[in-house]
Design an enzyme around this catalytic site. Structure first.
Site, PDB file in Angstrom:
ATOM      1  N   LYS A  91      79.266 -38.254 103.232  1.00 43.22           N
ATOM      2  CA  LYS A  91      79.015 -39.319 102.260  1.00 43.22           C
ATOM      3  C   LYS A  91      78.108 -38.737 101.185  1.00 43.22           C
ATOM      4  O   LYS A  91      77.293 -37.851 101.454  1.00 43.22           O
ATOM      5  CB  LYS A  91      78.292 -40.488 102.940  1.00 43.22           C
ATOM      6  CG  LYS A  91      78.430 -41.794 102.203  1.00 43.22           C
ATOM      7  CD  LYS A  91      79.567 -42.628 102.734  1.00 43.22           C
ATOM      8  CE  LYS A  91      79.670 -43.947 102.008  1.00 43.22           C
ATOM      9  NZ  LYS A  91      80.706 -44.813 102.559  1.00 43.22           N
ATOM     10  N   GLY A 191      82.845 -64.632 103.018  1.00 46.99           N
ATOM     11  CA  GLY A 191      83.068 -63.635 101.963  1.00 46.99           C
ATOM     12  C   GLY A 191      84.553 -63.481 101.695  1.00 46.99           C
ATOM     13  O   GLY A 191      85.279 -62.868 102.475  1.00 46.99           O
ATOM     14  N   VAL A 192      85.009 -64.098 100.613  1.00 48.38           N
ATOM     15  CA  VAL A 192      86.443 -64.005 100.278  1.00 48.38           C
ATOM     16  C   VAL A 192      86.605 -63.238  98.968  1.00 48.38           C
ATOM     17  O   VAL A 192      87.153 -63.728  97.989  1.00 48.38           O
ATOM     18  CB  VAL A 192      87.126 -65.396 100.236  1.00 48.38           C
ATOM     19  CG1 VAL A 192      87.413 -65.880 101.649  1.00 48.38           C
ATOM     20  CG2 VAL A 192      86.291 -66.426  99.481  1.00 48.38           C
ATOM     21  N   GLY A 193      86.076 -62.026  98.992  1.00 45.64           N
ATOM     22  CA  GLY A 193      86.235 -61.124  97.845  1.00 45.64           C
ATOM     23  C   GLY A 193      87.535 -60.356  97.987  1.00 45.64           C
ATOM     24  O   GLY A 193      88.558 -60.903  98.398  1.00 45.64           O
ATOM     25  N   VAL A 195      88.623 -57.989 100.103  1.00 41.33           N
ATOM     26  CA  VAL A 195      89.238 -57.933 101.430  1.00 41.33           C
ATOM     27  C   VAL A 195      89.501 -59.345 101.963  1.00 41.33           C
ATOM     28  O   VAL A 195      90.591 -59.656 102.449  1.00 41.33           O
ATOM     29  CB  VAL A 195      88.334 -57.163 102.429  1.00 41.33           C
ATOM     30  CG1 VAL A 195      88.964 -57.175 103.813  1.00 41.33           C
ATOM     31  CG2 VAL A 195      88.104 -55.740 101.963  1.00 41.33           C
ATOM     32  N   GLY A 196      88.480 -60.190 101.885  1.00 37.01           N
ATOM     33  CA  GLY A 196      88.562 -61.536 102.470  1.00 37.01           C
ATOM     34  C   GLY A 196      89.749 -62.341 101.977  1.00 37.01           C
ATOM     35  O   GLY A 196      90.417 -63.033 102.745  1.00 37.01           O
ATOM     36  N   HIS A 197      90.058 -62.224 100.688  1.00 40.81           N
ATOM     37  CA  HIS A 197      91.139 -63.093 100.196  1.00 40.81           C
ATOM     38  C   HIS A 197      92.507 -62.610 100.679  1.00 40.81           C
ATOM     39  O   HIS A 197      93.384 -63.417 100.950  1.00 40.81           O
ATOM     40  CB  HIS A 197      91.038 -63.332  98.680  1.00 40.81           C
ATOM     41  CG  HIS A 197      91.840 -62.416  97.823  1.00 40.81           C
ATOM     42  ND1 HIS A 197      91.336 -61.241  97.348  1.00 40.81           N
ATOM     43  CD2 HIS A 197      93.103 -62.502  97.358  1.00 40.81           C
ATOM     44  CE1 HIS A 197      92.268 -60.641  96.622  1.00 40.81           C
ATOM     45  NE2 HIS A 197      93.353 -61.388  96.606  1.00 40.81           N
TER      46      HIS A 197
HETATM   47  N1  LIG Z   1      87.219 -52.864 100.140  1.00 39.98           N
HETATM   48  C1  LIG Z   1      87.466 -52.095 101.163  1.00 39.98           C
HETATM   49  O1  LIG Z   1      88.505 -51.409 101.229  1.00 39.98           O
HETATM   50  C2  LIG Z   1      86.504 -52.051 102.327  1.00 39.98           C
HETATM   51  C3  LIG Z   1      86.718 -51.096 103.332  1.00 39.98           C
HETATM   52  C4  LIG Z   1      85.856 -51.082 104.451  1.00 39.98           C
HETATM   53  C5  LIG Z   1      84.811 -51.983 104.518  1.00 39.98           C
HETATM   54  N2  LIG Z   1      84.616 -52.876 103.501  1.00 39.98           N
HETATM   55  C6  LIG Z   1      83.483 -53.803 103.622  1.00 39.98           C
HETATM   56  O2  LIG Z   1      83.988 -55.145 103.648  1.00 39.98           O
HETATM   57  C7  LIG Z   1      83.070 -56.014 102.991  1.00 39.98           C
HETATM   58  C8  LIG Z   1      83.792 -56.749 101.857  1.00 39.98           C
HETATM   59  O3  LIG Z   1      84.301 -55.792 100.955  1.00 39.98           O
HETATM   60  P1  LIG Z   1      85.035 -56.245  99.602  1.00 39.98           P
HETATM   61  O4  LIG Z   1      85.641 -55.007  99.077  1.00 39.98           O
HETATM   62  O5  LIG Z   1      85.868 -57.447  99.893  1.00 39.98           O
HETATM   63  O6  LIG Z   1      83.781 -56.653  98.731  1.00 39.98           O
HETATM   64  P2  LIG Z   1      83.714 -57.788  97.591  1.00 39.98           P
HETATM   65  O7  LIG Z   1      82.439 -57.551  96.895  1.00 39.98           O
HETATM   66  O8  LIG Z   1      84.989 -57.843  96.819  1.00 39.98           O
HETATM   67  O9  LIG Z   1      83.652 -59.146  98.439  1.00 39.98           O
HETATM   68  C9  LIG Z   1      82.510 -59.568  99.131  1.00 39.98           C
HETATM   69  C10 LIG Z   1      82.405 -61.066  98.936  1.00 39.98           C
HETATM   70  O10 LIG Z   1      81.312 -61.548  99.733  1.00 39.98           O
HETATM   71  C11 LIG Z   1      80.632 -62.518  98.967  1.00 39.98           C
HETATM   72  N3  LIG Z   1      79.274 -62.671  99.494  1.00 39.98           N
HETATM   73  C12 LIG Z   1      78.190 -61.901  99.229  1.00 39.98           C
HETATM   74  N4  LIG Z   1      77.124 -62.376  99.911  1.00 39.98           N
HETATM   75  C13 LIG Z   1      77.565 -63.447 100.604  1.00 39.98           C
HETATM   76  C14 LIG Z   1      76.932 -64.351 101.494  1.00 39.98           C
HETATM   77  N5  LIG Z   1      75.645 -64.243 101.798  1.00 39.98           N
HETATM   78  N6  LIG Z   1      77.680 -65.350 102.014  1.00 39.98           N
HETATM   79  C15 LIG Z   1      78.985 -65.487 101.713  1.00 39.98           C
HETATM   80  N7  LIG Z   1      79.638 -64.658 100.869  1.00 39.98           N
HETATM   81  C16 LIG Z   1      78.934 -63.645 100.336  1.00 39.98           C
HETATM   82  C17 LIG Z   1      80.708 -62.024  97.547  1.00 39.98           C
HETATM   83  O11 LIG Z   1      80.486 -63.083  96.634  1.00 39.98           O
HETATM   84  C18 LIG Z   1      82.123 -61.472  97.492  1.00 39.98           C
HETATM   85  O12 LIG Z   1      83.053 -62.453  97.073  1.00 39.98           O
HETATM   86  C19 LIG Z   1      81.905 -55.120 102.526  1.00 39.98           C
HETATM   87  O13 LIG Z   1      80.914 -55.145 103.519  1.00 39.98           O
HETATM   88  C20 LIG Z   1      82.533 -53.754 102.451  1.00 39.98           C
HETATM   89  O14 LIG Z   1      81.565 -52.729 102.641  1.00 39.98           O
HETATM   90  C21 LIG Z   1      85.443 -52.934 102.433  1.00 39.98           C
END
Ligand SMILES: NC(=O)c1ccc[n+]([C@@H]2O[C@H](COP(=O)([O-])OP(=O)(O)OC[C@H]3O[C@@H](n4cnc5c(N)ncnc54)[C@H](O)[C@@H]3O)[C@@H](O)[C@H]2O)c1
EC number: 1.4.1.23
Length: 366
Positions: A91, A191-193, A195-197
């Site tokens: 990393k 968290g529906v960013g 990944v979540g969505h």
């Molecule tokens: N994107 C990837 O491919 C990937 C891969 C491995 C792990 N992850 C992990 O998965 C998680 C989500 O990643 P992502 O890419 O969707 O990120 P993202 O930033 O797109 O989504 C995260 C969501 O969580 C929300 N959030 C933040 N704090 C919050 C809280 N206290 N309560 C409720 N919602 C909250 C944010 O508003 C956002 O919508 C992170 O921890 C990331 O490290 C992501």
């Protein structure tokens, strides 16, 4: 996996003399012209070139940055080993506020440092770095993934990350309820960013009931407008206490499972995308004591790293999806090992990953 942090002398001591260290190589990089200060940490190359993203973050101290790079690199060794990749763990962190100091010159200088490692480290996106940044880094360094499709990359990794988490959930259901189907189960997603969505879509397609929460109202609105059947609660605290919740999916930030949250969880399974869900060592035992099945975060969220690893071979979505689908079997194998060894699944995952790294090192005569 234990935290490594502290003053430089402590970090060096941990690196060279303790069980938590054992990293192969740590590179400090400075380019005065562009203001780049970076740390590249290679934990292990036993399984192959170290693979892990570049975090761009305004660390309070340089020691904190080194400690973070060491921890994150170590975590990548375990994640890559469990994902069945021929990659070790590494990393990089770039020190500073990306909103103010990130420039093309800085990213190019960073790319030259990564290139100087001759392929021992392969980089990708992480917090504070994006596909467009990797396109710039790649101009100086061919060991760069997470690039845009226009530049030969795979683009957004969240699609396969969500798919992998969904496979982990199905495996958890199989282990706990004897049936992988999630039809009729209630799943709460915090968290529906990115990944979540995508996860919401998989669950609805299978006939699960979904409840969501997010601190960003537009993220909630985007889903609620498209899927009126999705329940919405005010915050994560309300979500984890929902009556009849079967599965809790932390998909926001780390530390979701803590002394505060575990005692009130109503779900029987925890399986989500967020990294570092266990707030401190010991929480995995608290979950087990409450009869809650925890699908280890770095196992089920490996879809993204599977995708970026594939980029090195010319990205093929279907090949990656087939690899990410194996997260189902891997998760089941972890639960089986946990049962045999009488340990929580998080500890079982660590043991399996360590075994794979150990065997690879032996095969190389190390
Ligand atoms: N994107 C990837 O491919 C990937 C891969 C491995 C792990 N992850 C992990 O998965 C998680 C989500 O990643 P992502 O890419 O969707 O990120 P993202 O930033 O797109 O989504 C995260 C969501 O969580 C929300 N959030 C933040 N704090 C919050 C809280 N206290 N309560 C409720 N919602 C909250 C944010 O508003 C956002 O919508 C992170 O921890 C990331 O490290 C992501």
């Amino acid at each position: 996996m234990t935290d490594v942090s502290g003053a430089p002398a402590d970090v060096l001591h941990t690196l060279f003399h303790s069980d938590q260290g054992g990293h192969e190589q740590v590179v400090l990089c400075q380019d005065r012209a562009s203001g780049l200060k970076a740390v590249i940490a290679l934990h292990s190359t036993a399984l192959g070139p170290a693979l892990g993203g570049t975090r761009f973050y305004p660390y309070a101290t340089e020691a904190e940055a080194v400690g973070d790079a060491l921890n994150l690199a170590r975590g990548m060794s375990y994640k890559n080993a469990m994902a069945g990749l021929d990659h070790g763990g590494g990393k990089a962190v770039i020190i500073g506020d990306p909103d103010t100091i990130k420039t093309e010159a800085l990213l190019l200088a960073y790319g030259r440092f990564v290139a100087s490692l001759g392929g021992r480290y392969v980089t990708a996106c992480d917090v504070g770095t994006y596909v467009a940044d990797m396109d710039v880094v790649a101009r100086e360094c061919r060991w760069t993934t997470g690039r845009s499709p226009e530049n030969g990359g795979a683009g957004d990794s969240s699609v396969l990350t969500a798919f992998g988490v969904y496979q982990g959930m199905r495996a958890s259901a199989q282990h706990l309820w004897g049936d992988p189907s999630l039809r009729g189960r209630t799943v709460g997603i915090a968290g529906v960013g990115k990944v979540g969505h995508h996860l919401v879509e998989h669950l609805l397609a299978e006939g699960a009931r979904v409840v969501i929460t997010d601190v960003r109202q537009e993220a909630v609105r985007r889903i609620a407008e498209k899927h009126p059947s999705v329940g919405v609660v005010a915050d994560t605290r309300h979500l984890i206490e929902v009556d009849g919740l079967d599965i809790y999916a932390p998909c926001a930030l780390g530390g979701a499972l803590s002394d505060d949250s575990v005692p009130v969880l109503t779900a029987k399974i925890v399986c989500g995308a967020a990294n570092n869900q266990l707030a401190h060592p010991g929480v995995e035992k608290d979950l087990a004591d409450r009869g809650i099945l925890y699908a280890p975060d770095y196992v089920v969220n490996a879809g993204g790293v599977i995708q970026v690893a594939d980029e090195l071979h010319g990205f093929d979505f279907e090949r990656c999806k087939a690899k990410a689908a194996k997260i189902f079997d891997t998760t089941l194998a972890i639960f089986a090992r946990a049962k045999t060894d009488g340990i929580p699944p998080a500890a079982a995952a660590d043991r399996i990953a360590e075994q794979r790294m150990h065997e690879a090192a032996q095969a190389r005569g190390w």
